[in-house]
Write an enzyme that holds these catalytic residues in place. Structure first.
Site, short mmCIF file in Angstrom:
data_model
loop_
_atom_site.label_atom_id
_atom_site.label_comp_id
_atom_site.label_asym_id
_atom_site.label_seq_id
_atom_site.Cartn_x
_atom_site.Cartn_y
_atom_site.Cartn_z
N HIS A 55 19.62 -19.11 38.51
CA HIS A 55 18.26 -19.16 38.00
C HIS A 55 17.37 -18.65 39.14
O HIS A 55 17.70 -18.87 40.32
CB HIS A 55 17.80 -20.58 37.69
CG HIS A 55 18.63 -21.30 36.66
ND1 HIS A 55 19.75 -22.00 36.96
CD2 HIS A 55 18.44 -21.45 35.33
CE1 HIS A 55 20.25 -22.55 35.87
NE2 HIS A 55 19.47 -22.23 34.85
N ASP A 58 16.94 -21.26 41.81
CA ASP A 58 18.12 -21.70 42.57
C ASP A 58 18.19 -20.88 43.85
O ASP A 58 18.66 -21.33 44.88
CB ASP A 58 19.45 -21.41 41.85
CG ASP A 58 19.57 -22.05 40.50
OD1 ASP A 58 18.90 -23.06 40.28
OD2 ASP A 58 20.33 -21.52 39.67
N MET A 89 25.11 -12.15 36.17
CA MET A 89 24.15 -12.77 35.26
C MET A 89 23.03 -13.46 36.04
O MET A 89 23.27 -14.02 37.10
CB MET A 89 24.88 -13.79 34.37
CG MET A 89 24.02 -14.56 33.40
SD MET A 89 23.28 -16.07 34.06
CE MET A 89 24.43 -17.31 33.45
N GLU A 182 21.44 -18.95 24.79
CA GLU A 182 22.33 -20.12 24.90
C GLU A 182 21.74 -21.30 24.14
O GLU A 182 20.66 -21.78 24.47
CB GLU A 182 22.51 -20.46 26.38
CG GLU A 182 23.37 -21.69 26.61
CD GLU A 182 23.64 -21.93 28.09
OE1 GLU A 182 23.56 -20.97 28.89
OE2 GLU A 182 23.91 -23.08 28.44
N LYS A 184 21.71 -25.25 22.70
CA LYS A 184 22.15 -26.60 23.09
C LYS A 184 21.56 -27.57 22.07
O LYS A 184 20.37 -27.52 21.79
CB LYS A 184 21.66 -26.92 24.50
CG LYS A 184 22.18 -28.24 25.04
CD LYS A 184 21.85 -28.35 26.52
CE LYS A 184 22.42 -29.62 27.10
NZ LYS A 184 22.16 -29.71 28.55
N GLU A 218 28.17 -22.26 24.99
CA GLU A 218 28.73 -23.14 26.02
C GLU A 218 29.60 -24.22 25.38
O GLU A 218 29.15 -24.91 24.46
CB GLU A 218 27.61 -23.79 26.84
CG GLU A 218 28.15 -24.83 27.83
CD GLU A 218 27.14 -25.24 28.89
OE1 GLU A 218 26.30 -24.40 29.28
OE2 GLU A 218 27.20 -26.41 29.32
N HIS A 221 28.23 -27.62 24.65
CA HIS A 221 27.05 -27.77 23.80
C HIS A 221 27.40 -28.01 22.33
O HIS A 221 26.95 -29.01 21.75
CB HIS A 221 26.13 -26.57 23.98
CG HIS A 221 25.50 -26.53 25.35
ND1 HIS A 221 24.63 -25.55 25.74
CD2 HIS A 221 25.62 -27.38 26.40
CE1 HIS A 221 24.24 -25.79 26.99
NE2 HIS A 221 24.84 -26.89 27.41
N ASP A 246 30.01 -19.72 28.53
CA ASP A 246 29.95 -20.81 29.51
C ASP A 246 31.10 -21.77 29.24
O ASP A 246 31.16 -22.41 28.19
CB ASP A 246 28.61 -21.55 29.41
CG ASP A 246 27.50 -20.84 30.18
OD1 ASP A 246 27.78 -19.78 30.79
OD2 ASP A 246 26.37 -21.36 30.19
N ASP A 256 25.52 -35.10 28.34
CA ASP A 256 25.89 -33.75 28.77
C ASP A 256 26.76 -33.84 30.03
O ASP A 256 26.26 -33.97 31.13
CB ASP A 256 24.60 -32.97 29.07
CG ASP A 256 24.86 -31.54 29.41
OD1 ASP A 256 25.96 -31.03 29.12
OD2 ASP A 256 23.95 -30.90 29.98
N ASP A 258 29.32 -31.75 31.30
CA ASP A 258 29.59 -30.55 32.11
C ASP A 258 30.85 -30.69 32.97
O ASP A 258 30.86 -30.31 34.15
CB ASP A 258 28.39 -30.23 33.03
CG ASP A 258 27.29 -29.48 32.29
OD1 ASP A 258 27.59 -28.86 31.25
OD2 ASP A 258 26.14 -29.50 32.75
N ASP A 288 30.02 -23.09 33.71
CA ASP A 288 28.74 -23.80 33.80
C ASP A 288 29.04 -25.29 33.76
O ASP A 288 28.97 -25.92 32.71
CB ASP A 288 27.81 -23.38 32.66
CG ASP A 288 26.40 -23.93 32.86
OD1 ASP A 288 26.19 -24.63 33.87
OD2 ASP A 288 25.54 -23.67 32.02
MN LIG Z 1 25.12 -23.17 30.25
#
Ligand SMILES: [Mn+2]
Length: 388
Positions: A55, A58, A89, A182, A184, A218, A221, A246, A256, A258, A288
């Site tokens: 991002h 980041d 990306m 994306e 979610k 993802e 998600h 993802d 969530d 991950d 991700d």
């Molecule tokens: Mn993601």
């Protein structure tokens, strides 16, 4: 014994926010020291990743001066080079700052919507500078807690308008981006807009530049909503809209999580890998996800290596499944062919319809065709469990 080292052709990538995750959650603060983008690149280089995604913030703090920005980008590009990484990306953080607490592109405030577009243009510049060709849009705060607060139709229109603007910006700047949306379903807002991958697949044909837009589904998600992720990816693939994927893992119906790819749902992960491999998906395979909150950075490396290794193992399992004579013979038996009838049903014509109506298709006889699905699924399990 197959070699499960990461294959660069599979384009395994990690976001700065994934291996750099410091383990904050809604109930507790960080458990790991934060590490710089350069240190993330070094870690990814060590485990043999192909690339790194980010991002805007980041990489470059939101309040950085131009000089700071340029120094950070220079150091990051050097760290990528040194570690043999690319940045396929990039994406925008449109969710962390209080200004976005009621959405970005769908905010009720025209000034905030404009700021979100402005921030995205700058982030697209940054991504392009680092070589990114895929631009992801996760509508982090695009939603509501109460539908009294936003008109859902107006929100769709606002979102479309923003994307149309940004498509034009990418074209004018000659960035060559492909946009990947994306979805979610149920976090972080009470009610998320564009909750599943299919929501975006329906939006895309209504955009000004549908050809440059696709999706970034993802695993966690659709899974957290209790849906079948593989089917969503299949729909995107079939439409040639799977621009990015993802990979992570998730227990159904929970927060969530991950988790590391294929750490929970082996079987779904297997069918996903098999789908991507069988149909020649050629985009990045992005993890991700993040390490457990208990992990230190040595264990974060285990997390990253394990994510890629699980994919490689499942790819080998898919190859084995496809080569299994008994499985293939069952598949042949299940898929009943009839060239004459298929010719009739392939395309409607009044003549074909008339012929089809005259066919003596008997539902009782048709129901007698055996479906040895218990057998097929058991063989699948035995491939997965390593005894076949
Ligand atoms: Mn993601």
């Amino acid at each position: 014994m197959a070699n499960f080292e990461p294959d660069p052709k599979l384009k395994f990538t990690f976001g700065l926010w994934t291996v750099g995750n410091i383990g904050r959650d809604p109930f507790g603060g960080p458990v790991r020291e934060s590490i710089s983008p350069v240190e993330v690149c070094n870690l990814l280089g060590e485990v043999g990743a192909y690339g790194v995604n980010f991002h805007d913030n980041d990489l470059v703090p939101i309040d950085a001066s131009q000089a700071e920005r340029d120094r950070i980008v220079r150091d990051f590009k050097k760290a990528m080079r040194v570690n043999g990484l690319v940045a396929p990306m990039a994406t925008t953080n449109l969710f962390s700052e209080p200004v976005f607490r009621d959405g970005a592109f769908t905010s009720n405030n025209a000034r905030i919507r404009a700021y979100a577009i402005q921030k995205t243009m700058r982030a697209m510049d940054l991504g392009a500078e680092c070589g990114a060709k895929i631009y992801v849009f996760w509508g982090g705060r695009e939603g509501t807690e109460s539908d009294a607060t936003k008109d859902p139709i107006e929100s769709i229109k606002r979102f479309r308008e923003a994307i149309n603007f940004l498509c034009e910006y990418s074209l004018k700047q000659r960035y060559g981006y492909r946009f990947a949306f994306e979805a979610k379903p149920n976090e972080p807002r009470g009610h998320m807009y564009f909750a599943v991958t299919g929501s975006y697949l329906a939006l895309i044909p209504t955009l000004d530049h549908p050809d440059m837009c696709g999706v970034n589904p993802e695993f966690a998600h659709e899974t957290m909503a209790g849906l079948n992720f593989v089917h969503h990816v299949a729909q995107a693939l079939e439409l040639k809209k799977l621009f990015h994927v993802d990979l992570n893992d998730q227990e159904m119906g929970r927060y969530d999580q991950d988790f590391r790819f294929a750490s929970v749902n082996f079987k779904s992960a297997f069918f996903l890998v098999k789908l991507l491999e069988d149909y020649g998906y050629n985009g990045p395979r992005h993890f991700d996800s993040h390490a457990y909150r208990q992990s230190n950075y040595a264990d974060v490396k285990n997390f990253a290596a394990g994510s890629m290794r699980n994919y490689m193992i499942l790819r080998e399992k898919a190859r084995r499944w496809n080569a299994d004579k008994q499985i293939q013979s069952l598949l042949k038996q299940i898929n009943v062919e009839d060239a004459g009838l298929s010719k009739l049903t392939k395309k409607f014509s009044p003549a074909n319809a008339k012929k089809l109506l005259a066919e003596p298709l008997n539902y009782k006889k048709l129901a007698q065709a055996p479906l040895l699905y218990e057998k097929l699924d058991q063989l699948t399990n035995e491939v997965l469990l390593g005894i076949r």
